[in-house]
Scaffold this motif. Structure first.
Motif, short mmCIF file in Angstrom:
data_model
loop_
_atom_site.label_atom_id
_atom_site.label_comp_id
_atom_site.label_asym_id
_atom_site.label_seq_id
_atom_site.Cartn_x
_atom_site.Cartn_y
_atom_site.Cartn_z
N LEU A 10 -46.70 21.37 18.30
CA LEU A 10 -47.81 21.27 17.35
C LEU A 10 -47.95 19.85 16.81
CD1 LEU A 10 -50.03 22.84 15.89
CD2 LEU A 10 -48.38 23.33 14.08
N PHE A 11 -46.81 19.24 16.49
CA PHE A 11 -46.82 17.85 16.00
C PHE A 11 -47.37 16.90 17.06
CE2 PHE A 11 -44.72 13.71 15.70
CZ PHE A 11 -45.20 13.30 14.46
N VAL A 12 -46.92 17.03 18.30
CA VAL A 12 -47.37 16.16 19.39
C VAL A 12 -48.87 16.35 19.63
CG1 VAL A 12 -47.19 15.72 21.88
CG2 VAL A 12 -45.12 15.96 20.50
N LEU A 13 -49.33 17.59 19.65
CA LEU A 13 -50.76 17.85 19.83
C LEU A 13 -51.60 17.27 18.70
CD1 LEU A 13 -50.81 21.51 21.19
CD2 LEU A 13 -51.55 19.44 22.38
N THR A 14 -51.12 17.42 17.48
CA THR A 14 -51.85 16.88 16.32
C THR A 14 -51.89 15.37 16.39
OG1 THR A 14 -51.16 18.76 14.98
CG2 THR A 14 -51.93 16.81 13.80
N PHE A 15 -50.77 14.76 16.71
CA PHE A 15 -50.70 13.29 16.77
C PHE A 15 -51.60 12.74 17.86
CE2 PHE A 15 -48.73 9.32 18.28
CZ PHE A 15 -48.84 8.57 17.12
N THR A 16 -51.55 13.32 19.05
CA THR A 16 -52.37 12.80 20.15
C THR A 16 -53.85 13.10 19.93
OG1 THR A 16 -51.94 14.79 21.46
CG2 THR A 16 -50.54 12.87 21.89
N ALA A 17 -54.17 14.19 19.27
CA ALA A 17 -55.58 14.51 18.99
C ALA A 17 -56.17 13.53 17.99
CB ALA A 17 -55.70 15.93 18.47
N CYS A 18 -55.35 12.98 17.11
CA CYS A 18 -55.83 12.04 16.09
C CYS A 18 -55.99 10.62 16.62
CB CYS A 18 -54.89 12.03 14.90
SG CYS A 18 -54.93 13.59 13.99
N GLN A 19 -55.37 10.35 17.75
CA GLN A 19 -55.51 9.00 18.30
C GLN A 19 -56.91 8.83 18.85
OE1 GLN A 19 -52.36 8.58 21.15
NE2 GLN A 19 -51.01 7.68 19.63
N HIS A 20 -57.49 7.68 18.54
CA HIS A 20 -58.86 7.39 18.95
C HIS A 20 -58.82 6.30 20.00
CE1 HIS A 20 -63.12 6.68 18.69
NE2 HIS A 20 -62.92 5.43 18.33
N LYS A 21 -59.25 6.61 21.19
CA LYS A 21 -59.28 5.61 22.25
C LYS A 21 -60.62 4.87 22.17
CE LYS A 21 -58.62 4.64 26.97
NZ LYS A 21 -58.16 4.86 28.24
N VAL A 22 -60.53 3.56 21.99
CA VAL A 22 -61.74 2.75 21.82
C VAL A 22 -62.25 2.26 23.17
CG1 VAL A 22 -62.66 0.63 20.79
CG2 VAL A 22 -61.02 2.01 19.53
N ASP A 23 -63.54 2.36 23.34
CA ASP A 23 -64.21 1.84 24.53
C ASP A 23 -64.59 0.39 24.25
OD1 ASP A 23 -65.75 1.27 26.74
OD2 ASP A 23 -67.37 2.65 26.21
N PHE A 24 -63.93 -0.53 24.92
CA PHE A 24 -64.20 -1.95 24.72
C PHE A 24 -65.21 -2.51 25.72
CE2 PHE A 24 -60.09 -1.63 22.53
CZ PHE A 24 -60.39 -2.30 21.36
N SER A 25 -65.85 -1.64 26.47
CA SER A 25 -66.85 -2.12 27.44
C SER A 25 -68.09 -2.61 26.68
CB SER A 25 -67.21 -1.03 28.44
OG SER A 25 -67.77 0.08 27.79
N PRO A 26 -68.85 -3.54 27.29
CA PRO A 26 -70.02 -4.08 26.58
C PRO A 26 -71.06 -3.02 26.30
CG PRO A 26 -69.97 -4.85 28.87
CD PRO A 26 -68.70 -4.09 28.63
N ARG A 27 -71.67 -3.15 25.13
CA ARG A 27 -72.71 -2.22 24.71
C ARG A 27 -74.08 -2.76 25.11
NH1 ARG A 27 -68.04 -0.95 23.17
NH2 ARG A 27 -67.64 0.49 21.46
#
Length: 162
Positions: A10-27
């Motif tokens: 549960l802790f691992v799932l909560t932690f990984t779900a909260c991580q936000h992967k940023v898209d650094f590709s040009p907009r």
């Protein structure tokens, strides 16, 4: 034991779900609403547009690399960008996004705010300045701004361009 495994999962799932992967590709520029963060002019020329993306995925737009250089001098930029960021600039020949920190720059272009530096993907006899060198040159005042201001008959600090 089952409770410990369940709690750990549960802790691992909560932690990984909260991580936000940023898209650094040009907009994509929205030319009807995106404006330069520094001078507030509308984005107008894909060959000189610049965008900085921070670790939250927020974008700051600049219509000229000189405006980016001005913003980089401000502590607010360093706080805003965080630990990880990406800067894209339009290739001065093609208008395609290229990595601003890996680009090579030439001097003498007619840029939107008159700083005079155009980015190119590859180094050449004309495009011989690195990103760091261009920022330093702009900060030292080695630009085409004086000619630009005179040509546009702009006022600087309440004085007419001479």
């Amino acid at each position: 034991m089952k409770k410990l495994v369940l709690l750990t999962a549960l802790f691992v799932l909560t932690f990984t779900a909260c991580q936000h992967k940023v898209d650094f590709s040009p907009r994509k520029v929205n030319y009807d609403r995106d404006v330069c963060h520094v001078c507030k002019m509308g984005m107008a020329d894909p060959k000189y547009d610049v965008q900085a993306i921070n670790e939250q995925g927020e974008v700051r737009w600049y219509d000229d690399i000189g405006c980016l250089a001005e913003d980089m001098r401000d502590q607010d930029f360093n706080t805003w960008k965080g630990q990880k960021y990406k800067i894209w600039i339009g290739d001065a020949d093609t208008g395609q996004w290229i990595d601003a920190e890996k680009a090579w720059y030439r001097f003498g272009d007619r840029t939107p705010m008159g700083y005079g530096y155009g980015a190119l993907k590859n180094k050449s006899d004309q495009a011989k300045y690195s990103f760091e060198e261009v920022i330093k040159l702009i900060n030292e005042g080695k630009t085409k701004r004086a000619d630009f201001i005179k040509e546009k008959k702009m006022s600087v600090s309440g004085k007419d361009a001479e």
